[in-house]
Structure formats: structure tokens, C-alpha cells
Design an enzyme around this catalytic site. Structure first.
Site, PDB file in Angstrom:
ATOM      1  N   THR A  48       0.837  -1.302  -0.001  1.00 58.12           N
ATOM      2  CA  THR A  48       0.206  -0.117  -0.227  1.00 58.12           C
ATOM      3  C   THR A  48       0.801   1.230  -0.130  1.00 58.12           C
ATOM      4  OG1 THR A  48       0.052   0.299   2.407  1.00 58.12           O
ATOM      5  CG2 THR A  48      -1.543  -1.257   1.327  1.00 58.12           C
ATOM      6  N   CYS A  49       0.289   2.267   0.031  1.00 63.63           N
ATOM      7  CA  CYS A  49       1.073   3.639   0.040  1.00 63.63           C
ATOM      8  C   CYS A  49       1.902   3.822   1.411  1.00 63.63           C
ATOM      9  CB  CYS A  49       0.196   4.798  -0.199  1.00 63.63           C
ATOM     10  SG  CYS A  49      -1.146   4.729   1.161  1.00 63.63           S
ATOM     11  N   SER A 106      -1.561   1.273  11.585  1.00 69.44           N
ATOM     12  CA  SER A 106      -1.951   2.374  10.542  1.00 69.44           C
ATOM     13  C   SER A 106      -1.475   3.650  10.921  1.00 69.44           C
ATOM     14  CB  SER A 106      -3.436   2.417  10.003  1.00 69.44           C
ATOM     15  OG  SER A 106      -3.715   1.116   9.599  1.00 69.44           O
ATOM     16  N   GLY A 186     -10.857  23.061  -3.831  1.00 71.13           N
ATOM     17  CA  GLY A 186      -9.270  22.928  -3.736  1.00 71.13           C
ATOM     18  C   GLY A 186      -8.899  21.360  -4.376  1.00 71.13           C
TER      19      GLY A 186
END
Length: 419
Positions: A48-49, A106, A186
């Protein structure tokens, strides 16, 4: 042996994590390489990132061999990677996977997305026949533990990111987001997270407004939305039930007059607004308008800090669950030795039975009285099955190995009277 080797957001910067990521296009080849080149009997790759991890069932493979394989596969020097690696074996590997699946390891404590990512990684392994009895049991058990942690603790009930908190507040105001339109102003990380959370909650429409419309369009395409420039806000604001703003503008983007016009066009249907920007993107006076619910980043930070404390307490409860479930898995692991022993013992006994039975049948075929043949069968088979255990017990008695005799008494349920 169970082995976990990896890096994550705690041990390695993003430029290192990028170098050892396993994308969908290479993970199948990587799983094959783990088994054929690194000596893994079974393997799962979680990438994952925030982390890249290998879970493997190995016989002779060492941590060094696995780390060398990762370096070779990605074409980076092993010395670049080694300082950032961590490794867990057996019990620690089991505990680590359960913590990962439950969101305890996490970046955002208790975040729910990681469980889906772990499940996806496992499914790839299953589909390529890279997992087997050991990892199948480990991962299925970990999924069950993660579910128990979610059910029995408050680890995931309180939002701890600004984007998540904003979406959670929107859910409280609009019970069902499937009929709502969100306008996100944004295109940075916070807006991307907000868009992701809204999309997961089934939001009907997403509009991304940004000074650079190309960037807005790239983000909107991920979530089936559409992009507008900031100059188009007055024409689209009335469509929005939810507005989340997070830009780097030094001056407010939404003024009181623009919002009043939008409310009039909406016939005063309420708008929920969250201003995450510092300096603010929405004029303070907007919060005084009827039918506008305006929250600032300070409002959300208060909620988030309270929720972080709540999650830390829940994490302690989760750790107790994981400790017990690690023990349960290791007990199953130990039982595998018994299963193998029992299978070998039964094979021995059945082999002896077949041999003696064949001899008894030949005796009958040669004219021997069947009753005598049956007596021969019973006597010979009994002697054959008991010879080795009795010899070992006599040897234990001669050597004063009383603990072995006690074990035999218990194992065969003999019930010796020791008085």
C-alpha cells in the site's frame, strides 16, 4: 516457520517505500519469484502507500535471503533497504498481521481501509496458488480477529482525520448522502481524502473546484464527478448540499453575498459547510446565515483530539483480543505436529494389520481351521502393535524415566494403580 518482512510509514520515508512497492502489474510475478527464487513455500505480498510487507511460510529461507530477493527484484542496493526493514517470525508474525488487519499499525489508528487491502492481497495470493494451508489459516483467522476488534471495541467509531471528521459530520446532518451533492474546493490531499470518504458513503454527485482546472479534472475523474474553475463557483454553489473548502488562498473564496444568492436559488434548503483552510476560505459572516451549518478546522480539531484519546483506549482493548487470538492460532499450529504424528502412527498400524491379515487369509486358503486362523490374527496383531510401546516402557523403567511412564499411562489411558 512463519516469516514477515517489510517496511512501513514508521520505518521508511516515502522515497524508499516507493522503490519497493509491488503494483498490480508486477505482484503476480513477484509471488512466483518468492516461491521459485527465495524459497518461500507460501507467500502473500501486501503493498500500500504506507507499507510493503511479505508474509511467507518458509523452511530454510532466512531474513537475509528474503531481503536480498526484494533488493534484486526492485533493482536497488541491499544496503539502501536494510536499515528500514523489520522482520517478525512465528508468534510475532501472527501478532503483527492481526494488528495490521485491525488498523492498530496504521498511520491513522483504527482506519478501516487497511482490512480491505489485506483481503485483496490475500485473494491475489489465492488466485495464483501462492498460499496454502498455513497462510490460508493465518489470514482467515486475522480477518476474523479484525472483525472482532471492530465489533467489540470503539477503535473505528470516532473520526481522527479532518477529512473523515468533516464527512462524518455531514452524515449526521444528512442521514442519507445518496441524494446529496458535494462541492469540494481545492485539489490537495485533504480534499482528495474527503472525496474518497464521500464516494465510499455513496454521495450522489461530487464537484471539484480548483484554480487549476486540469488538477481538479484529474481528481474528479476518480470519483465520477466533474471539475470547475474557481471563477465558476457562483454558478454552481446552489447545487451543493455539502461544501468542503481547503485551499492555500490568502483571501476568502466564498463570501456572504455569494452564499446568500445560492440559498435564495435553493429556496433556503440547508447547506453544510466545512472550512478546513488556514487562512479561511469562507467568510466568518457566512456562519451567521440561516440554513448554513459552518464548521471551521478548529471545531473539527476539538472533535478529533477527543476521538484520538477514545481510539487509544480502544487500542488497548484490541491488543488484549489480539494477544488471546495469537495464542489460539499458535495452539492450532502446535496441533499440526500431532496431526502428522497421528497419521504416521495410523499408517504403521494399518500396515501391520494388512500384513497379518494377508497371512491369516493364506492360512485359511491352505486348509487351516478358520477359528485357528482368527486366533493367529488376533494374537499376532496384538503382539505386533504392542511390541514397540512395551519395549520402550521397559527401557524407560530401567532408566528411571518415571515421567515417560506417566506420559504413557496418560497417553494410553491405562489407569495404573501406583499404591
Amino acid at each position: 516457520m512463519l516469516l514477515n518482512l517489510g517496511i512501513n510509514h514508521k520505518t521508511a520515508p516515502v522515497d524508499i517505500r516507493e522503490k519497493v512497492a509491488f503494483g498490480p502489474d508486477i505482484v503476480v510475478a513477484a509471488l512466483r519469484g518468492l516461491r521459485e527464487q527465495a524459497g518461500a513455500e507460501e507467500a502473500v505480498i501486501l503493498s500500500t502507500c504506507n507499507r510493503t510487507e511479505i508474509y511467507a511460510s518458509v523452511n530454510d529461507s532466512s531474513v537475509d535471503a528474503l531481503s536480498e530477493w526484494i533488493s534484486d527484484f526492485h533493482g536497488i542496493d541491499k544496503s539502501q533497504l536494510t536499515p528500514y526493514l523489520y522482520a517478525h517470525t512465528d508468534k510475532d508474525c501472527v501478532t503483527h498481521l492481526m494488528r495490521v488487519a485491525s488498523g492498530l499499525d496504521s498511520l491513522v489508528l483504527g482506519e478501516p481501509q487497511i482490512l480491505g487491502q489485506v483481503k485483496d492481497a490475500y485473494q491475489v495470493s489465492v488466485s495464483t496458488k501462492s498460499s496454502g494451508k498455513m497462510l490460508d489459516r493465518l489470514f482467515q483467522h486475522s480477518f476474523s480477529v479484525a472483525k472482532q476488534v471492530r465489533t467489540d471495541t470503539a477503535i473505528g467509531s470516532s473520526p481522527v482525520s479532518v477529512a473523515f471528521a468533516a464527512v462524518n459530520l455531514a452524515k449526521q446532518i444528512f442521514a442519507d448522502l445518496s441524494e446529496q451533492t458535494a462541492l469540494l474546493i481545492g485539489a490537495g490531499e485533504t480534499i482528495e481524502l474527503a472525496a474518497r470518504h464521500l464516494h465510499q458513503q455513496g454521495i450522489k454527485h461530487i464537484i471539484i473546484a480548483n484554480r487549476t482546472i486540469e488538477k481538479a479534472a484529474a481528481l474528479a475523474s476518480e470519483f465520477e464527478g466533474y471539475a470547475i474553475g474557481l471563477q465558476d463557483l457562483p454558478a454552481h454553489l446552489a447545487e451543493a448540499d455539502i461544501v468542503i473548502a481547503s485551499t492555500a488562498s490568502p483571501l476568502p473564496i466564498l463570501g456572504k453575498g455569494m452564499v446568500e444568492s445560492a440559498l435564495k436559488a435553493r429556496k433556503h434548503q440547508p447547506i453544510f459547510m466545512v472550512d478546513i483552510a488556514v487562512p479561511r476560505d469562507i467568510e466568518t459572516e457566512v456562519g451567521k446565515l440561516d440554513d448554513v451549518y459552518l464548521y471551521t478546522v478548529d471545531d473539527l480539531e476539538t472533535v478529533i483530539e477527543e476521538n484520538k484519546q477514545s481510539r487509544l483506549l480502544a487500542a488497548e482493548e484490541a491488543a488484549e483480543i489480539i494477544e488471546q487470538q495469537t495464542h489460539n492460532f499458535l495452539e492450532w499450529l502446535k496441533s499440526l505436529d500431532a496431526v502428522s504424528l497421528i497419521q504416521s502412527f495410523r499408517t504403521q498400524a494399518e500396515s501391520a494389520r494388512d500384513e497379518v491379515l494377508e497371512r491369516a487369509i493364506r492360512q485359511v486358503e491352505n486348509g487351516k481351521n478358520p477359528q485357528e486362523a482368527l486366533q493367529f490374527l488376533a494374537h499376532t496383531l496384538t503382539n505386533r502393535l504392542l511390541h514397540t510401546p512395551c519395549a520402550k516402557m521397559r527401557e524407560a523403567g530401567s532408566n528411571g524415566q518415571s515421567e515417560l511412564l506417566d506420559a504413557a499411562d496418560k497417553l494410553f489411558a491405562i489407569g495404573v494403580d501406583k499404591k
